[in-house]
Design an enzyme around this catalytic site. Structure first.
Site, PDB file in Angstrom:
ATOM      1  N   GLU A 289      80.302  49.533  60.227  1.00 21.74           N
ATOM      2  CA  GLU A 289      80.953  50.490  61.125  1.00 21.74           C
ATOM      3  C   GLU A 289      80.557  51.927  60.789  1.00 21.74           C
ATOM      4  O   GLU A 289      80.590  52.803  61.644  1.00 21.74           O
ATOM      5  CB  GLU A 289      82.481  50.339  61.023  1.00 21.74           C
ATOM      6  CG  GLU A 289      83.130  50.039  62.363  1.00 21.74           C
ATOM      7  CD  GLU A 289      84.617  49.758  62.255  1.00 21.74           C
ATOM      8  OE1 GLU A 289      85.040  48.772  62.880  1.00 21.74           O
ATOM      9  OE2 GLU A 289      85.360  50.483  61.571  1.00 21.74           O
ATOM     10  N   HIS A 310      72.074  26.326  50.247  1.00 23.87           N
ATOM     11  CA  HIS A 310      71.775  25.061  50.917  1.00 23.87           C
ATOM     12  C   HIS A 310      71.863  25.191  52.431  1.00 23.87           C
ATOM     13  O   HIS A 310      71.919  24.188  53.137  1.00 23.87           O
ATOM     14  CB  HIS A 310      72.719  23.978  50.384  1.00 23.87           C
ATOM     15  CG  HIS A 310      72.533  23.757  48.917  1.00 23.87           C
ATOM     16  ND1 HIS A 310      71.805  22.705  48.406  1.00 23.87           N
ATOM     17  CD2 HIS A 310      72.926  24.492  47.840  1.00 23.87           C
ATOM     18  CE1 HIS A 310      71.777  22.792  47.078  1.00 23.87           C
ATOM     19  NE2 HIS A 310      72.456  23.874  46.722  1.00 23.87           N
ATOM     20  N   LYS A 424      87.015  46.918  74.121  1.00 25.29           N
ATOM     21  CA  LYS A 424      88.437  47.099  74.453  1.00 25.29           C
ATOM     22  C   LYS A 424      88.586  47.521  75.908  1.00 25.29           C
ATOM     23  O   LYS A 424      89.448  47.031  76.632  1.00 25.29           O
ATOM     24  CB  LYS A 424      89.069  48.172  73.559  1.00 25.29           C
ATOM     25  CG  LYS A 424      89.187  47.785  72.107  1.00 25.29           C
ATOM     26  CD  LYS A 424      89.922  48.880  71.341  1.00 25.29           C
ATOM     27  CE  LYS A 424      89.788  48.657  69.854  1.00 25.29           C
ATOM     28  NZ  LYS A 424      90.197  49.828  69.074  1.00 25.29           N
TER      29      LYS A 424
HETATM   30  O1  PA5 Z   1      87.927  50.984  60.415  1.00 27.20           O
HETATM   31  C1  PA5 Z   1      88.513  51.135  61.488  1.00 27.20           C
HETATM   32  O2  PA5 Z   1      88.821  52.236  61.899  1.00 27.20           O
HETATM   33  C2  PA5 Z   1      88.885  49.942  62.311  1.00 27.20           C
HETATM   34  O3  PA5 Z   1      88.395  48.768  61.792  1.00 27.20           O
HETATM   35  C3  PA5 Z   1      90.399  49.833  62.397  1.00 27.20           C
HETATM   36  O4  PA5 Z   1      90.910  49.710  61.112  1.00 27.20           O
HETATM   37  C4  PA5 Z   1      90.803  48.646  63.253  1.00 27.20           C
HETATM   38  O5  PA5 Z   1      90.233  48.754  64.513  1.00 27.20           O
HETATM   39  C5  PA5 Z   1      92.316  48.573  63.370  1.00 27.20           C
HETATM   40  O6  PA5 Z   1      92.799  49.767  63.891  1.00 27.20           O
HETATM   41  P1  PA5 Z   1      94.328  50.118  63.762  1.00 27.20           P
HETATM   42  O7  PA5 Z   1      94.659  50.247  62.318  1.00 27.20           O
HETATM   43  O8  PA5 Z   1      94.486  51.409  64.501  1.00 27.20           O
HETATM   44  O9  PA5 Z   1      95.091  48.998  64.409  1.00 27.20           O
END
Ligand code: PA5
Length: 447
Positions: A289, A310, A424
């Site tokens: 990310e 394996h 989303k």
């Molecule tokens: O690293 C990030 O920002 C995302 O992975 C969020 O943690 C994830 O989308 C969950 O978001 P939230 O904590 O707002 O529910």
């Protein structure tokens, strides 16, 4: 050995050592940019000095809250997704007995997870199981509006209230969310839940050392003080005044960027202990990310060895030569199992008699590294003296700092995640969420 170690020597059969050394200036500049908050995404640097800023009152609050759940629950369901889930699971799995849920002499509640998928069977089966359990909930969402955890929370909150009554249920729910925004905050205020705040300047994937990770880890019975102490140690060891030559995070960031520039587009995080599976999942999110944007970024993958030798072993040994490996190696196991002698030796394994199982595992690790290097796969290694809270704290901060520096070396903002929104938007359009009328029309026309 008091601290984790990084070994990068085996990469120099594939890339020029001097070119890695030449990262000294940009890597130190990147570290400085983090500490002076002059780089991209500088409003999300709350993780940088987080370990050393955790105070006694906060730890006590976390431990006391954990104690209430530990005393009153057989099962605690941690609800969250992505950064609001993976860090806690990484640490809890790494430290737990491999057969935790089957232990009869448990001192801690079983930790289960929800909100990290929308599998109807998963949620149905979880709800069935919880019917006979005294359970509590830790609901984690920074935005407080993420669909997956919100959906799971509504289901489980309703169930808990039906099983315990509203007043008792209220005491078994903890919410971890933004200080003022989002539906989870509204709900928590309305219902009077105990809450912890996720600071505005800490992004999900950098939040494991905030209550997001610390509370579930404490509920599972692990020492969050040691975890934080390990992270503080690594915060000091990668501080801005530490030169490149001694800064493990900067070196790791440099070598992986140089490998990337030389066509090694995929990094595989390797472990030889199944307990580390979720540490790899956490690491994949952290780097994936943070770096996968603007059509750039190393693809972070992971394997569990020897299991995956394996299955994926063939590809790694002889597939396209665009990969490198980072092995997480554990020096000392927590338990000892010695291989027995068998006078009949029908299985031909007496050459192993008297040896520790870990010696066999270590030889598998060494043999694999040599084979993969021979096969054209550069190999980096991070060594933990032992699997415990302190060294996990160290490795977590080591990777976080490396990720910040590495993102800056790559030329991206390592603290945003604009691409996560795309699915989303489509999902809400397809589900006809109010406010998405135009998107619904547009997407339906494409079906
Ligand atoms: O690293 C990030 O920002 C995302 O992975 C969020 O943690 C994830 O989308 C969950 O978001 P939230 O904590 O707002 O529910």
């Amino acid at each position: 050995m008091k601290t984790i170690k990084l070994s990068i020597d085996k990469a120099f059969a594939f890339i020029d050592k001097q070119k890695v050394t030449a990262y000294k200036m940009p890597a130190e500049a990147a570290n400085l940019a983090l500490h002076r908050a002059t780089g991209r995404g500088s409003d999300f640097l709350g993780w940088l000095n987080l370990p050393s800023s955790i105070d006694e009152a906060h730890l006590t609050d976390l431990e006391n809250t954990a104690q209430i759940l530990r005393k009153n629950c057989e099962v605690v369901v941690v609800i969250g997704i992505g950064g609001s889930y993976l860090g806690a699971r990484a640490v809890i799995d790494a430290l737990s007995n491999s057969f935790d849920w089957l232990l009869t002499d448990r001192k801690s509640p079983i930790i289960l997870y929800a909100g990290q998928n929308i599998g109807e069977d998963y949620l149905y089966e979880l709800q069935q199981l919880l019917k006979t359990k005294k359970f509590g909930i830790i609901s984690i969402s920074k935005s407080g509006t993420t669909t997956e955890p919100a959906l799971a929370f509504r289901l489980l909150k309703t169930q808990l209230e039906e099983q315990q009554g509203k007043e008792a249920a209220r005491k078994l729910i903890v919410a971890i969310t933004d200080k003022s925004r989002g539906a989870l905050r509204t709900l928590a205020t309305q219902e009077g839940y105990k809450t912890f705040v996720i600071a505005d300047n800490i992004g999900g994937r950098y939040s494991v050392l905030s209550p997001v990770g610390l509370l579930p880890i404490a509920v599972a019975g692990f020492d969050i003080r040691q975890l934080v102490a390990g992270a503080v140690e690594m915060e000091n060891e990668t501080a801005v005044e530490v030169p490149f030559e001694q800064n493990l995070s900067a070196q790791y960031a440099a070598v992986r960027n140089e490998l990337y520039q030389n066509g090694k587009k995929t990094e595989i995080l390797v472990n030889f202990h199944p307990k580390l599976h979720y540490l790899s999942e956490w690491w994949k999110q952290l780097f994936g990310e943070s770096e996968g944007k603007e059509n750039k970024g190393i693809f972070p993958a992971s394997v569990d060895f020897t299991t995956d030798l394996h299955s994926m072993g063939q590809w790694i040994q002889e597939g396209e030569r665009t990969i490198f490996e980072t092995v997480i190696s554990i020096n000392e196991t927590n338990h000892i199992t010695v291989f027995p002698n068998d006078p009949s030796n029908l299985d031909g394994l007496n050459f192993l008699a008297g040896k520790r199982v870990d010696e066999v595992n270590k030889m598998a690790e060494l043999g694999t590294m040599i084979a993969h290097i021979d096969g054209g796969v550069p190999n980096l290694k991070v060594v933990l003296p032992k699997l415990n809270e302190f060294y996990l704290g160290e490795i977590i901060y080591f990777f976080e700092k490396a990720c910040g520096i590495s993102g800056y070396l790559l030329g991206v903002n390592p603290f945003d995640q604009p691409g996560v929104e795309a699915y989303k938007k489509n999902m809400f359009a397809l589900l006809e969420k109010p406010g998405y009328e135009a998107e619904t029309k547009a997407i339906k026309a494409r079906l």
